[in-house]
Design an enzyme around this catalytic site. Sequence first.
Site, mmCIF file in Angstrom:
data_model
loop_
_atom_site.group_PDB
_atom_site.id
_atom_site.type_symbol
_atom_site.label_atom_id
_atom_site.label_comp_id
_atom_site.label_asym_id
_atom_site.label_seq_id
_atom_site.Cartn_x
_atom_site.Cartn_y
_atom_site.Cartn_z
ATOM 1 N N TRP A 101 -7.342 -8.768 1.950
ATOM 2 C CA TRP A 101 -6.366 -7.863 2.575
ATOM 3 C C TRP A 101 -6.558 -7.790 4.086
ATOM 4 O O TRP A 101 -5.590 -7.860 4.840
ATOM 5 C CB TRP A 101 -6.410 -6.473 1.936
ATOM 6 C CG TRP A 101 -5.877 -6.522 0.543
ATOM 7 C CD1 TRP A 101 -6.573 -6.353 -0.616
ATOM 8 C CD2 TRP A 101 -4.525 -6.822 0.147
ATOM 9 N NE1 TRP A 101 -5.744 -6.519 -1.706
ATOM 10 C CE2 TRP A 101 -4.485 -6.805 -1.262
ATOM 11 C CE3 TRP A 101 -3.345 -7.105 0.847
ATOM 12 C CZ2 TRP A 101 -3.319 -7.052 -1.984
ATOM 13 C CZ3 TRP A 101 -2.174 -7.352 0.129
ATOM 14 C CH2 TRP A 101 -2.170 -7.326 -1.275
ATOM 15 N N ASP A 175 -7.083 0.354 6.472
ATOM 16 C CA ASP A 175 -6.199 0.179 5.323
ATOM 17 C C ASP A 175 -6.961 0.765 4.138
ATOM 18 O O ASP A 175 -7.912 0.164 3.645
ATOM 19 C CB ASP A 175 -5.903 -1.306 5.123
ATOM 20 C CG ASP A 175 -5.120 -1.591 3.840
ATOM 21 O OD1 ASP A 175 -4.840 -0.643 3.079
ATOM 22 O OD2 ASP A 175 -4.804 -2.777 3.601
ATOM 23 N N LYS A 199 -1.798 2.395 -5.893
ATOM 24 C CA LYS A 199 -3.131 2.199 -6.443
ATOM 25 C C LYS A 199 -3.672 3.519 -6.989
ATOM 26 O O LYS A 199 -4.079 3.607 -8.129
ATOM 27 C CB LYS A 199 -4.089 1.627 -5.393
ATOM 28 C CG LYS A 199 -3.524 0.437 -4.600
ATOM 29 C CD LYS A 199 -3.306 -0.811 -5.452
ATOM 30 C CE LYS A 199 -2.422 -1.865 -4.781
ATOM 31 N NZ LYS A 199 -2.929 -2.423 -3.538
#
Length: 367
Positions: A101, A175, A199
């Site tokens: 990511w 993030d 999530k």
Amino acid sequence: MNRPYNFSAGPAAIPEEVLQQAASEMLDWHGCGMGVMEMSHRGKEFISIYQTAEVDLRELLAVPANFKILFMQGGGLAENAIVPLNLSKGGTVDFVVTGSWSKKSFQEAGKYASSHLAASGEASGFTSVPDAASWKLSSNAAYVHLCSNETIHGVEFQQLPDLKALGCDAPLVIDFSSHVASRPVDWSRVGLAFGGAQKNIGPAGLTMVIVREDLLGHALSICPTAFDYKVVAENESMFNTPPTWGIYMAGLTFQWLKRQTEGGLTGIAAMQARNMAKAELLYGYIDNSQLYVNQVDKAYRSRMNVPFLLRDESRNDAFLAGAKARGLLQLKGHKSVGGMRASIYNAVPLVGVQALVDYMRDFEKTA
Ligand SMILES: *Cc1c(COP(=O)(O)O)cnc(C)c1O
């Protein structure tokens, strides 16, 4: 019958109480005659849903008053562009790459700014994080970006770096998509945090951005107006139609979080204690087994996403089929890492992790 336990990495499990409340309010929210998806985002009903969600998130995460909470669309990947469009001033941006990511974030920012790789864990196969003292931070970076929990590689910062102590005055951007609300956030070390909801918070489609006020108002002229944080903040996330259903579901999750208790703790502190117990149970079992292995440096193991391999990979399909038959869903690992991944977000209870460990033990015995 109990619902199966869902170990999906995202979109992921939502607390059953939240789903049930949403179901009961689907056709008629609080007697107003409309479902939430059908109401104007500017009507008093939705405004009250929005305001309650914002206040609850601020309270749960102890967000200081000089930070704005924005509810946007676009997800984490869109933020990889929206952050540099707003914060980079077209200059240098530093990245600490610890998995897929943050690597994506690094690459995307290069379209709008000059992305500088300050540190990377790629040489270790993203099984660890380079020590902060070794990071090559730029003297003039507009910000430093990291992914505080790498969902695919299962690498988590157990504490955020203190950039000032490293001689860096730039704000830290994190993030936190895949561990938001699983543990407290040290806002004294953060300038901006973003995360998709799917999530740990609710359905896909909602993106949360929590940003220090002094970072607003520096967007590049090419930044789409709907993605200019200052515009979004000034319009209380209603410059464009916000993801109303996502905000509503997130709000129900925030109320659920506020109700959680664990050994005298409440809210996020309770979740943190529970998540630690869950992670200890699963990693403890894996480390003592002959069949399963997790390769991540113990100091950086994620409490949320636990990738693991079977030493005998020919048994992968049998493992997954047996798990499904026991009501243990979505354990297949990400294609880039292989093997298995158990995502044990807030909505997965300790008994769910225990059921997984029991299954893994039984499966190991049938070798
Ligand atoms: C899932 C995830 C994303 C991507 O979110 P999208 O909504 O697909 O854009 C970004 N960062 C992290 C850490 C994630 O877990």
